[in-house]
Design an enzyme around this catalytic site. Structure first.
Site, PDB file in Angstrom:
ATOM      1  CD  GLU A  24      -2.953  -1.032   0.108  1.00 23.13           C
ATOM      2  OE1 GLU A  24      -3.155   0.091  -0.404  1.00 23.13           O
ATOM      3  OE2 GLU A  24      -3.557  -2.052  -0.255  1.00 23.13           O
ATOM      4  CB  CYS A  71      -1.328   7.362   1.295  1.00 23.62           C
ATOM      5  SG  CYS A  71      -2.782   6.404   1.766  1.00 23.62           S
TER       6      CYS A  71
END
Length: 457
Positions: free
Chosen positions: A209, A243
């Site tokens: 991720e 993010c």
């Protein structure tokens, strides 16, 4: 702690088959749920101590998400774990076919610092639900949250089932040198590449991720006031250290000045005249990241914000006007409260600018033209996105969350987290009351019959 011995003890524990028992897993998840509810105030305080995360944001983006995922896993673990019937192939007649969900074994989870609680526990609970043993490495950059994470895990689990290993790069390096059955990493692209290389040594499957330079596109038909309001929230929540935060803004030339004014007003509404005094604005996690972000502001035209305070690790919500595409702020993912604004005239401009960067983790479009929104969603490759808002696709557990290309490998959330940590094992059960002779030698005269069977499936 001796890491090789810990890993081996977990492998030995997994070999007892205890973690494959559904009741055992469910009981473990319930104990975890109880402890997380009991310690919620302590968790919130730890997040504030690490980077002044507001209580509201801590609940919204960290504790509530984990508890919701836990509740879902506890409720559905039996149905998720049940072998899944699929249609058998005519070639195997008579037969039945099932997909069995089995745990990989001993799993390593490396968590990041930006959402240090949520991004540690969300994958962890999925790994437990799937029947694995887990070693969790929290971030050393958020020591208060790391400490309470370790305390919670040690209360709830036998260390042979789940253990927390704290430390810096040296510890991560030693962990990655071990042989794991699965690795789940959340963090930066450069470190993700290191993880992938380490996993490749043992052909260990991974979920990465990562991040990337996620664009936000606003066309001339968008609701500017609403776009500004939602962008202030999505960009500056957690001090911009998200993010999937919009990383840079592409806005149609005709509405640029109007947007800048509206964006300024929305920052004022959210954080007041001086955001440094707002209890609702987070700080940069450490001085290293502060210095990295401060460098991006040098020689740039800040039409909003730009103020910094190194001692307080504070960078104001900032809008940079028309930065050069080769400037520091446009080189890589910003990961802070700095928002570059670039105007465009047409769709060709959009494609030229976005083509400079790898596939991002997210993409956002603000428009009142359904055709434009659909075109942008189909034209570009990205992990996930939202039309007329930012980051909220993360909140839907029915949607897979993950990247593509350099923004990541694999996905999770909801049932997908359970599936990520499960090997899906296909099994065919053949009947014995009939044995069709087509497949056996000699083959003479059987070819047409085979072709017909292949067509029928």
């Amino acid at each position: 702690m001796n890491i090789p011995e810990l890993v081996q003890s977990q492998k030995n524990y997994f070999a007892t088959q205890q973690t494959k028992d559904i009741s055992f897993r469910k009981s473990a998840l319930k104990r975890l749920q109880k402890e997380l509810i009991t310690r919620e105030k302590d968790i919130i305080k730890a997040l504030h101590d690490d980077f002044k995360k507001p209580e509201y944001e801590a609940v919204m983006t960290e504790t509530s998400i984990v508890l919701a995922e836990l509740k879902m896993a506890i409720k559905n673990i039996h149905s998720w774990s049940k072998p899944q019937r699929v249609l058998p192939s005519l070639l195997n007649f008579p037969s039945s076919a099932k997909i069995y969900k089995e745990p990989y074994g001993t799993v390593l989870i490396i968590a990041p610092w930006n959402y240090p609680y949520q991004l540690a526990f969300a994958p962890l609970l999925g790994a437990i639900a799937a029947g694995n043993t887990v070693v969790l490495k929290p971030s050393e950059l958020t020591p208060h949250t790391s400490k309470i994470t370790k305390e919670i895990i040690e209360v709830v689990f036998d260390k042979n089932h789940v253990a927390v290993v704290e430390g810096g790069v040296d510890v991560s390096t030693e962990l990655l040198a071990q042989r794991w059955d699965y690795i789940f990493f959340t963090g930066s692209v450069p470190v993700g590449k290191i993880v992938a290389k380490a996993a490749a040594n043992h052909l260990t499957p991974v979920t990465l991720e990562l991040g990337g330079k996620s664009p936000c596109i606003i066309d001339e038909t968008a609701n500017i006031k609403l776009a500004a309001k939602r962008l202030v929230w999505g960009k500056f929540i957690n001090g911009g250290q998200t993010c999937i935060a919009p990383d840079y803004l592409l806005i149609h030339t005709s509405i640029k000045e109007q947007f800048i004014q509206q964006f300024k007003e929305e920052i004022f509404r959210a954080y007041g005249e001086n955001p440094q005094n707002s209890p609702d604005f987070s700080r940069i996690v450490n001085t290293k990241n502060f210095d990295r972000l401060a460098l991006m502001l040098e020689n740039e035209k800040c039409v909003i914000g730009g103020q910094t305070d190194r001692d307080g690790r504070y960078i104001a919500p900032t809008l940079i006007d028309e930065p050069n595409l080769d400037s520091e702020v446009m080189k890589g993912e910003i990961f802070g409260p700095i928002f570059p604004l670039i105007s465009y005239e047409n769709e060709v401009d959009i494609e030229k600018i976005t083509a400079k960067y790898d596939k991002p983790l997210a993409l956002y479009v603000f428009t009142n033209r359904n055709s434009f929104a659909k075109k942008m969603m189909q034209r570009f490759s990205f992990g996930g996105g939202t039309i007329n808002d930012t980051t909220v696709h993360f909140a839907n557990h029915r949607l897979p969350f993950g990247g593509v290309g350099e923004s990541g490998i694999g996905a999770y959330h909801g049932k997908k987290t359970f599936d990520t940590f499960s090997h899906h094992k296909g099994v065919v059960s053949r009947g014995t009351w009939l044995d069709v002779p087509t497949r056996y030698a000699p083959y003479k005269g059987k070819l047409q019959q085979l072709k017909t069977l292949m067509k029928l499936g």
